[in-house]
Write an enzyme that holds these catalytic residues in place. Structure first.
Site, short mmCIF file in Angstrom:
data_model
loop_
_atom_site.label_atom_id
_atom_site.label_comp_id
_atom_site.label_asym_id
_atom_site.label_seq_id
_atom_site.Cartn_x
_atom_site.Cartn_y
_atom_site.Cartn_z
N ASP A 1 0.92 -1.13 -0.07
CA ASP A 1 0.07 -0.06 -0.04
C ASP A 1 0.84 1.14 0.14
OD1 ASP A 1 -1.88 2.05 0.56
OD2 ASP A 1 -2.46 1.31 2.62
N ILE A 2 1.16 1.84 -1.24
CA ILE A 2 2.08 2.99 -1.54
C ILE A 2 1.27 4.30 -1.24
CG2 ILE A 2 3.74 3.94 -2.71
CD1 ILE A 2 4.27 1.37 -4.14
N ASN B 1 1.41 8.39 -0.07
CA ASN B 1 2.36 9.50 -0.12
C ASN B 1 3.54 9.82 0.95
OD1 ASN B 1 1.47 11.15 -2.51
ND2 ASN B 1 -0.31 11.07 -1.71
N THR B 2 3.15 9.25 2.18
CA THR B 2 4.06 9.21 3.12
C THR B 2 4.91 8.07 3.21
OG1 THR B 2 2.91 11.07 4.27
CG2 THR B 2 4.53 9.75 5.73
N LYS C 1 3.39 0.80 2.93
CA LYS C 1 3.18 -0.29 4.09
C LYS C 1 3.27 -1.53 3.10
CE LYS C 1 0.46 2.77 4.24
NZ LYS C 1 0.65 4.22 3.65
N GLY D 1 -8.19 8.47 -6.53
CA GLY D 1 -7.17 7.78 -5.81
C GLY D 1 -7.45 6.11 -5.64
N VAL D 2 -6.53 5.30 -6.17
CA VAL D 2 -7.00 3.82 -6.02
C VAL D 2 -6.95 3.58 -4.70
CG1 VAL D 2 -4.42 2.91 -6.08
CG2 VAL D 2 -6.18 1.79 -7.08
N ASP D 3 -6.29 4.19 -3.75
CA ASP D 3 -6.44 3.70 -2.31
C ASP D 3 -7.78 4.03 -1.66
OD1 ASP D 3 -5.88 6.43 -2.17
OD2 ASP D 3 -4.69 6.56 -0.53
N ARG D 4 -8.42 5.16 -2.17
CA ARG D 4 -9.86 5.35 -1.97
C ARG D 4 -10.70 4.26 -2.34
NH1 ARG D 4 -10.90 11.19 -4.01
NH2 ARG D 4 -12.98 10.97 -3.17
N1 LIG Z 1 4.58 6.19 13.33
C1 LIG Z 1 4.29 6.96 12.53
N2 LIG Z 1 5.19 7.22 11.34
C2 LIG Z 1 4.77 8.11 10.41
N3 LIG Z 1 3.59 8.57 10.27
C3 LIG Z 1 2.56 8.48 11.43
C4 LIG Z 1 2.99 7.48 12.20
N4 LIG Z 1 1.79 7.66 13.41
C5 LIG Z 1 1.08 8.22 12.60
N5 LIG Z 1 1.31 8.84 11.41
C6 LIG Z 1 0.52 9.63 10.78
O1 LIG Z 1 0.01 8.88 9.74
C7 LIG Z 1 0.15 9.71 8.36
C8 LIG Z 1 0.58 8.63 7.40
O2 LIG Z 1 -0.24 7.65 7.43
P1 LIG Z 1 -0.60 6.73 6.05
O3 LIG Z 1 -1.92 6.21 6.30
O4 LIG Z 1 0.53 5.74 6.09
O5 LIG Z 1 -0.27 7.86 4.85
P2 LIG Z 1 -0.22 7.56 3.29
O6 LIG Z 1 -1.09 6.48 3.07
O7 LIG Z 1 -0.57 9.06 2.88
O8 LIG Z 1 1.33 7.31 3.22
C9 LIG Z 1 1.30 10.61 8.77
O9 LIG Z 1 1.38 11.53 7.93
C10 LIG Z 1 1.25 10.80 10.24
O10 LIG Z 1 0.40 11.93 10.42
C1 LIG Z 2 -6.28 11.75 -2.29
C2 LIG Z 2 -4.88 11.20 -2.15
C3 LIG Z 2 -3.69 12.11 -2.35
C4 LIG Z 2 -4.88 10.48 -0.90
O1 LIG Z 2 -3.43 9.72 -0.65
P1 LIG Z 2 -2.88 9.36 0.83
O2 LIG Z 2 -3.16 10.38 1.86
O3 LIG Z 2 -3.36 8.00 1.07
O4 LIG Z 2 -1.41 9.36 0.53
C5 LIG Z 2 -4.76 10.07 -3.09
O5 LIG Z 2 -5.95 9.18 -3.05
C6 LIG Z 2 -4.72 10.53 -4.70
O6 LIG Z 2 -3.78 10.86 -5.07
N1 LIG Z 2 -5.95 10.88 -5.11
C7 LIG Z 2 -6.03 11.01 -6.47
C8 LIG Z 2 -6.95 12.31 -6.69
C9 LIG Z 2 -8.41 11.99 -6.31
O7 LIG Z 2 -8.83 10.94 -5.47
O8 LIG Z 2 -9.20 12.62 -6.55
K LIG Z 3 -5.45 9.12 2.75
#
Ligand SMILES: Nc1ncnc2c1ncn2[C@@H]1O[C@H](COP(=O)(O)OP(=O)(O)O)[C@@H](O)[C@H]1O
Ligand SMILES: CC(C)(COP(=O)(O)O)[C@@H](O)C(=O)NCCC(=O)O
Ligand SMILES: [K+]
Length: 279
Positions: A6-7, A9-10, A13, A99-102
């Site tokens: 599950d890639i 933006n941060t 996983k 967004g594909v995660d959504r």
């Molecule tokens: N241990 C942690 N390490 C990094 N981020 C964390 C942690 N615990 C909570 N967070 C929060 O979770 C967010 C990342 O969540 P995640 O669902 O993995 O985001 P994404 O899917 O956008 O990469 C970070 O922006 C931060 O606010």
């Molecule tokens: C809105 C998002 C940036 C959320 O990403 P995440 O916070 O999970 O990293 C992602 O779902 C995305 O890039 N979506 C494309 C734009 C859209 O859903 O309209």
């Molecule tokens: K999100």
């Protein structure tokens, strides 16, 4: 072993799932910006027979990851947002842009509940609605807690909100910068989620179960006023539903799925909404 990715933006996983027993054997995460290198917290690819990927990172990150994995693993499945899948019709004008995660969260949520509000609290906070019958309405995107905090540039970025703090404490006026910022972004997020949930349920005349996932789900959960469930593996569950590989998955079972909360009466939602509009 199946490798699920599950890639975001941060964080990127990953988890390893046993094909035979359907058990999760290990998990980890690496920063999405960093390259995968030996020694980092990445899975051993020798045991992997299939990969499933949900990615919202830049195109190059996905392309590099897929190229690397294809060299070592036979089957690599990459999820895409589509117009219709598993009984759900995508609400976007251009379905591929959702967004594909959504999309994975919505599909998993619909499989579990038959209609829900799915909230993903990651880099962004996204709120999506899918009605009984499978119509996805579209949703909302806001900056996540960390992004909001960083955008203020007050030097408070490294002081996270303790996920065990009570909502009452988090609602109190901050007595220093860290508290003021943390309480402010918490309020901004939970008020928006509560309000949008009430608004959409009222407008559609249906009370929906609410599901929460993402890195900040536990914190946000503290301020959600309606019964809801946390589902850390919701995006992975969407991958399981789209690309079922184990016997349990083929039978429709998604790992880590929570007990579905009883939805509140629509009348209570309407009272909640009327009350929030008075304020
Ligand atoms: N241990 C942690 N390490 C990094 N981020 C964390 C942690 N615990 C909570 N967070 C929060 O979770 C967010 C990342 O969540 P995640 O669902 O993995 O985001 P994404 O899917 O956008 O990469 C970070 O922006 C931060 O606010
Ligand atoms: C809105 C998002 C940036 C959320 O990403 P995440 O916070 O999970 O990293 C992602 O779902 C995305 O890039 N979506 C494309 C734009 C859209 O859903 O309209
Ligand atoms: K999100």
């Amino acid at each position: 072993m199946i490798l699920d990715l599950d890639i975001g933006n941060t964080l990127s996983k990953w988890r390893l799932k046993d094909v035979v027993s359907s058990e999760i054997r290990s998990r980890g995460a690496v920063w999405t910006r960093e390259e995968w290198r030996p020694g980092a917290d990445i899975p051993d690819l020798d045991v992997v027979t299939a990969v499933r990927i949900s990615s919202v990172a830049r195109r190059a990150v996905l392309d590099d990851t897929v190229a690397l994995l294809r060299r070592q693993v036979g089957a690599v499945h990459v999820a895409r947002s589509s117009r219709e899948m598993l009984g759900v019709v995508n609400g976007y004008e251009e379905p591929g842009r959702l967004g594909v995660d959504r999309w994975m969260g919505v599909l998993a949520g619909y499989q579990l509940t038959g209609g829900c509000c799915s909230v993903d609290c990651g880099s962004a906070v996204t709120i999506d609605f899918v009605l009984p019958g499978g119509r996805h309405l579209g949703g909302y995107i806001m900056p996540g807690l960390r992004l909001m905090k960083e955008s203020l540039q007050l030097g408070t970025r490294n002081v996270a909100i303790d996920p065990d703090s009570e909502a009452d404490e988090l609602l109190a006026p901050g007595k220093n910068t860290v508290e003021a910022v943390n309480h402010g972004i918490f309020m901004a997020t939970v008020s928006a989620v509560n309000r949008l949930y009430f608004e959409v349920c009222d407008r559609e005349g249906v009370s929906l179960p609410l599901l929460l996932t993402g890195g900040d789900a536990r914190v946000v959960s503290r301020g959600i006023r309606v019964p809801h469930a946390l589902w850390p593996d919701m995006v992975y569950a969407g991958l399981e539903a789209c690309f079922p590989l184990t016997a349990a998955e083929r039978a429709g079972r998604m790992s880590g799925s929570p007990h579905v909360p009883d939805a509140v009466e629509l009348e209570k939602i309407r009272i909640g909404l009327a009350f929030s509009m008075l304020l």
